[in-house]
Write a protein that holds these residues in place. Structure first.
Motif, mmCIF file in Angstrom:
data_model
loop_
_atom_site.group_PDB
_atom_site.id
_atom_site.type_symbol
_atom_site.label_atom_id
_atom_site.label_comp_id
_atom_site.label_asym_id
_atom_site.label_seq_id
_atom_site.Cartn_x
_atom_site.Cartn_y
_atom_site.Cartn_z
ATOM 1 N N ASP A 80 1.851 12.585 2.189
ATOM 2 C CA ASP A 80 1.845 11.698 3.354
ATOM 3 C C ASP A 80 1.164 10.394 2.950
ATOM 4 O O ASP A 80 0.487 10.331 1.911
ATOM 5 C CB ASP A 80 1.064 12.338 4.515
ATOM 6 N N PRO A 81 1.332 9.332 3.771
ATOM 7 C CA PRO A 81 0.596 8.104 3.504
ATOM 8 C C PRO A 81 -0.916 8.391 3.493
ATOM 9 O O PRO A 81 -1.381 9.264 4.223
ATOM 10 C CB PRO A 81 0.982 7.194 4.678
ATOM 11 N N PRO A 82 -1.673 7.712 2.639
ATOM 12 C CA PRO A 82 -1.256 6.562 1.808
ATOM 13 C C PRO A 82 -0.651 6.940 0.448
ATOM 14 O O PRO A 82 -0.068 6.092 -0.215
ATOM 15 C CB PRO A 82 -2.564 5.802 1.620
ATOM 16 N N ASP A 83 -0.823 8.214 0.024
ATOM 17 C CA ASP A 83 -0.287 8.586 -1.290
ATOM 18 C C ASP A 83 1.229 8.417 -1.338
ATOM 19 O O ASP A 83 1.782 7.920 -2.322
ATOM 20 C CB ASP A 83 -0.659 10.032 -1.633
ATOM 21 N N HIS A 84 1.904 8.843 -0.269
ATOM 22 C CA HIS A 84 3.356 8.724 -0.230
ATOM 23 C C HIS A 84 3.786 7.265 -0.350
ATOM 24 O O HIS A 84 4.728 6.936 -1.081
ATOM 25 C CB HIS A 84 3.893 9.322 1.072
ATOM 26 N N THR A 85 3.086 6.395 0.345
ATOM 27 C CA THR A 85 3.426 4.966 0.322
ATOM 28 C C THR A 85 3.290 4.407 -1.087
ATOM 29 O O THR A 85 4.155 3.660 -1.575
ATOM 30 C CB THR A 85 2.516 4.192 1.278
ATOM 31 N N ARG A 86 2.217 4.785 -1.769
ATOM 32 C CA ARG A 86 1.987 4.301 -3.134
ATOM 33 C C ARG A 86 3.062 4.808 -4.092
ATOM 34 O O ARG A 86 3.608 4.034 -4.892
ATOM 35 C CB ARG A 86 0.598 4.768 -3.601
ATOM 36 N N LEU A 87 3.392 6.092 -4.006
ATOM 37 C CA LEU A 87 4.384 6.657 -4.907
ATOM 38 C C LEU A 87 5.770 6.064 -4.643
ATOM 39 O O LEU A 87 6.519 5.766 -5.572
ATOM 40 C CB LEU A 87 4.424 8.176 -4.739
ATOM 41 N N ARG A 88 6.092 5.887 -3.370
ATOM 42 C CA ARG A 88 7.404 5.353 -3.021
ATOM 43 C C ARG A 88 7.529 3.900 -3.471
ATOM 44 O O ARG A 88 8.566 3.487 -4.006
ATOM 45 C CB ARG A 88 7.623 5.474 -1.516
ATOM 46 N N ARG A 89 6.490 3.131 -3.256
ATOM 47 C CA ARG A 89 6.529 1.716 -3.635
ATOM 48 C C ARG A 89 6.708 1.563 -5.145
ATOM 49 O O ARG A 89 7.400 0.655 -5.621
ATOM 50 C CB ARG A 89 5.240 1.024 -3.185
ATOM 51 N N ALA A 90 6.126 2.464 -5.918
ATOM 52 C CA ALA A 90 6.224 2.369 -7.371
ATOM 53 C C ALA A 90 7.645 2.623 -7.864
ATOM 54 O O ALA A 90 8.102 2.003 -8.825
ATOM 55 C CB ALA A 90 5.263 3.366 -8.019
ATOM 56 N N ALA A 91 8.369 3.549 -7.211
ATOM 57 C CA ALA A 91 9.727 3.886 -7.650
ATOM 58 C C ALA A 91 10.797 3.014 -7.006
ATOM 59 O O ALA A 91 11.935 2.960 -7.491
ATOM 60 C CB ALA A 91 10.011 5.356 -7.335
ATOM 61 N N ALA A 206 15.542 3.636 -14.588
ATOM 62 C CA ALA A 206 14.506 4.101 -13.668
ATOM 63 C C ALA A 206 13.216 4.478 -14.394
ATOM 64 O O ALA A 206 12.117 4.284 -13.858
ATOM 65 C CB ALA A 206 15.030 5.297 -12.872
ATOM 66 N N LEU A 207 13.319 5.022 -15.610
ATOM 67 C CA LEU A 207 12.100 5.389 -16.336
ATOM 68 C C LEU A 207 11.288 4.156 -16.710
ATOM 69 O O LEU A 207 10.056 4.208 -16.749
ATOM 70 C CB LEU A 207 12.459 6.210 -17.576
ATOM 71 N N THR A 208 11.959 3.038 -16.964
ATOM 72 C CA THR A 208 11.235 1.797 -17.217
ATOM 73 C C THR A 208 10.474 1.352 -15.972
ATOM 74 O O THR A 208 9.337 0.873 -16.057
ATOM 75 C CB THR A 208 12.200 0.685 -17.667
ATOM 76 N N VAL A 209 11.092 1.517 -14.799
ATOM 77 C CA VAL A 209 10.402 1.176 -13.541
ATOM 78 C C VAL A 209 9.118 1.983 -13.414
ATOM 79 O O VAL A 209 8.053 1.455 -13.052
ATOM 80 C CB VAL A 209 11.335 1.441 -12.341
ATOM 81 N N LEU A 210 9.179 3.280 -13.718
ATOM 82 C CA LEU A 210 7.992 4.126 -13.613
ATOM 83 C C LEU A 210 6.966 3.771 -14.684
ATOM 84 O O LEU A 210 5.753 3.794 -14.428
ATOM 85 C CB LEU A 210 8.391 5.595 -13.729
ATOM 86 N N ALA A 211 7.437 3.452 -15.895
ATOM 87 C CA ALA A 211 6.512 3.060 -16.969
ATOM 88 C C ALA A 211 5.765 1.781 -16.592
ATOM 89 O O ALA A 211 4.554 1.662 -16.839
ATOM 90 C CB ALA A 211 7.276 2.874 -18.274
ATOM 91 N N ARG A 212 6.470 0.834 -15.997
ATOM 92 C CA ARG A 212 5.818 -0.417 -15.579
ATOM 93 C C ARG A 212 4.788 -0.158 -14.484
ATOM 94 O O ARG A 212 3.706 -0.763 -14.475
ATOM 95 C CB ARG A 212 6.870 -1.401 -15.087
ATOM 96 N N ALA A 213 5.118 0.742 -13.560
ATOM 97 C CA ALA A 213 4.173 1.065 -12.489
ATOM 98 C C ALA A 213 2.917 1.714 -13.066
ATOM 99 O O ALA A 213 1.797 1.459 -12.599
ATOM 100 C CB ALA A 213 4.844 1.989 -11.473
ATOM 101 N N HIS A 214 3.092 2.551 -14.072
ATOM 102 C CA HIS A 214 1.934 3.162 -14.722
ATOM 103 C C HIS A 214 1.102 2.108 -15.432
ATOM 104 O O HIS A 214 -0.135 2.074 -15.306
ATOM 105 C CB HIS A 214 2.404 4.226 -15.718
ATOM 106 N N THR A 215 1.757 1.209 -16.176
ATOM 107 C CA THR A 215 1.039 0.151 -16.893
ATOM 108 C C THR A 215 0.266 -0.740 -15.921
ATOM 109 O O THR A 215 -0.849 -1.196 -16.216
ATOM 110 C CB THR A 215 2.025 -0.701 -17.713
ATOM 111 N N ALA A 216 0.859 -0.963 -14.726
ATOM 112 C CA ALA A 216 0.211 -1.820 -13.725
ATOM 113 C C ALA A 216 -0.885 -1.090 -12.959
ATOM 114 O O ALA A 216 -1.577 -1.705 -12.135
ATOM 115 C CB ALA A 216 1.258 -2.332 -12.746
ATOM 116 N N GLY A 217 -1.071 0.186 -13.217
ATOM 117 C CA GLY A 217 -2.116 0.939 -12.543
ATOM 118 C C GLY A 217 -1.707 1.545 -11.218
ATOM 119 O O GLY A 217 -2.540 2.125 -10.517
#
Length: 395
Positions: A80-91, A206-217
């Motif tokens: 649920d939010p806020p974790d859900h919001t963070r995970l969804r925004r990253a992908a 899509a894996l690049t999108v997730l890698a960038r989100a990880h690099t960005a913290g």
């Protein structure tokens, strides 16, 4: 007062065709409590939509309805939010319009080639298993490319998908021999290799999108892996079943009626409504809520029957029939509210490209002599085998 029937997707009659049960439940009590199940069941479109949009119904706590011993890892599906919001925004960047437009450039020829092969196989007049011979291999190819897997990895991806898809089914038998867990671990290890490679050499996937989100913290390593796993597990069978269920519905719909539907999107939305791969989702009330004149107490479990909402006559005219030119179609096949399926644009484009690639006039199919077999899983709803053949003498 009539007793409201109990929804149990594992029953053979309900598994084969749940819609008569949905209709009975909805007509007797669109919001009904079943003490033996300790659960509220919601069947009307109005009330299903209300639950999906209401933050007082927790998706995270709804996972406690799972009968499997193995819990799903934290992901967009289970938080649920806020974790859900963070995970969804990253992908989310992987599914934005610009990303979908770029994906279309490689997906269209991939789909067209698959459709040509299917039509060639049907040209002999012999039956073809629509699932094993077309829908699943094509879904593996498209999803693998979307994620960023290399072509030689696709056979492994198909094997992993077949093994780990059971994790989506809340009623499946426990993984007693550990096969699904081992396959999941192998898949995640491969994703970890790809995510590391994308952090050094980005690509348009899509894996690049997730890698960038990880690099960005924005994503921890475990978050990036669980999200990649969700895109795989939550994508492969639903994409396969979207096509299988649509073709099964087409078998009872004259090709001329499909042609008259006009826009491809309109036809796709109708197939999604008519027999959705995801038939239900679970929530738990975090506080007392009045729903449909009933008091749902804090801690109560709620099952939202999406398939029932999609056949609600209060919302859809002639709901038990495929209407290709249905212009108003607010189906709930991708959910609604904060947890609405992030991958919906990919699924819609996949189905539209298949329809677009079919020759015109549309070929006329019929069921093959071998019986169709439903997959034993309750989620997603689909076919294990769907034999079809072309009607002799017709386009």
């Amino acid at each position: 007062m009539a007793t409201v029937p109990v929804f149990d997707p594992r029953r053979p009659d309900g598994h084969a065709d749940p819609y008569p049960l949905y209709r009975s439940m909805r007509s007797l009590a669109p919001v009904s409590h079943v003490p033996s199940a300790g659960t509220w069941f919601v069947t009307s479109h109005e009330h299903c939509l209300a639950v999906l949009r209401d933050a007082r119904f927790s998706a995270s706590k709804g996972q406690r309805l799972r009968l499997r011993r193995t819990a799903l890892p934290p992901s967009m599906l289970t938080t649920d939010p806020p974790d859900h919001t963070r995970l969804r925004r990253a992908a989310a960047p992987a599914f934005e319009p610009a990303a979908m437009a770029r994906a279309r450039t490689w997906m269209a020829p991939t789909v067209a080639a698959g459709v040509r092969d299917l039509c060639h196989a049907l040209g002999s007049g012999d039956e073809v298993d629509l699932v094993g011979g077309f829908a699943r291999p094509l879904a593996v190819s498209v999803l693998g490319s979307f994620l960023g897997m290399d072509p030689p990895e696709l056979p492994e991806l198909a094997d992993w998908g077949a093994a780990v898809a059971v994790n989506l089914d809340p009623f499946a038998d426990p993984d007693t021999d550990g096969h699904a867990a081992r396959q999941m671990q192998q898949m995640l290890e491969r994703f970890a290799d790809h995510l590391h490679a994308r952090s050094l050499r980005p690509a348009d996937d899509a894996l690049t999108v997730l890698a960038r989100a990880h690099t960005a913290g924005a994503l921890a390593p475990g978050d990036a892996l669980s999200t990649a796993g969700l895109l795989m597990v939550g994508g492969l069978d639903p994409l396969t079943d979207l096509i299988g269920n649509a073709v099964a519905a087409m078998l009872g719909t004259p090709a001329a009626r499909l042609e008259s539907g006009g826009r491809l999107r309109t036809v796709v939305e109708e197939f999604l409504r008519f027999d959705a791969p995801i038939q239900f989702t679970a929530r738990q009330a975090t506080e007392a809520v009045e729903l449909g004149g009933q008091r749902v107490s804090a801690g109560d479990n709620v099952v939202v029957l999406l398939g029932a909402a999609n056949r609600d006559p209060a919302r859809f005219t002639d709901p038990d029939r495929v209407v290709p030119d249905r212009r108003t179609n607010p189906h709930l096949s991708f959910g609604a509210g904060p947890h609405a399926c992030l991958g919906a644009p990919l699924a819609r484009m996949f189905a539209e490209l298949i329809l677009e690639a079919l020759p015109r006039p549309l070929p006329s199919f019929t069921a093959g002599p071998t019986p169709a077999v439903r997959r034993p899983a309750t989620v997603p709803r689909g076919y294990q085998r769907l034999p079809i053949r072309r009607i002799a003498g017709q386009a």
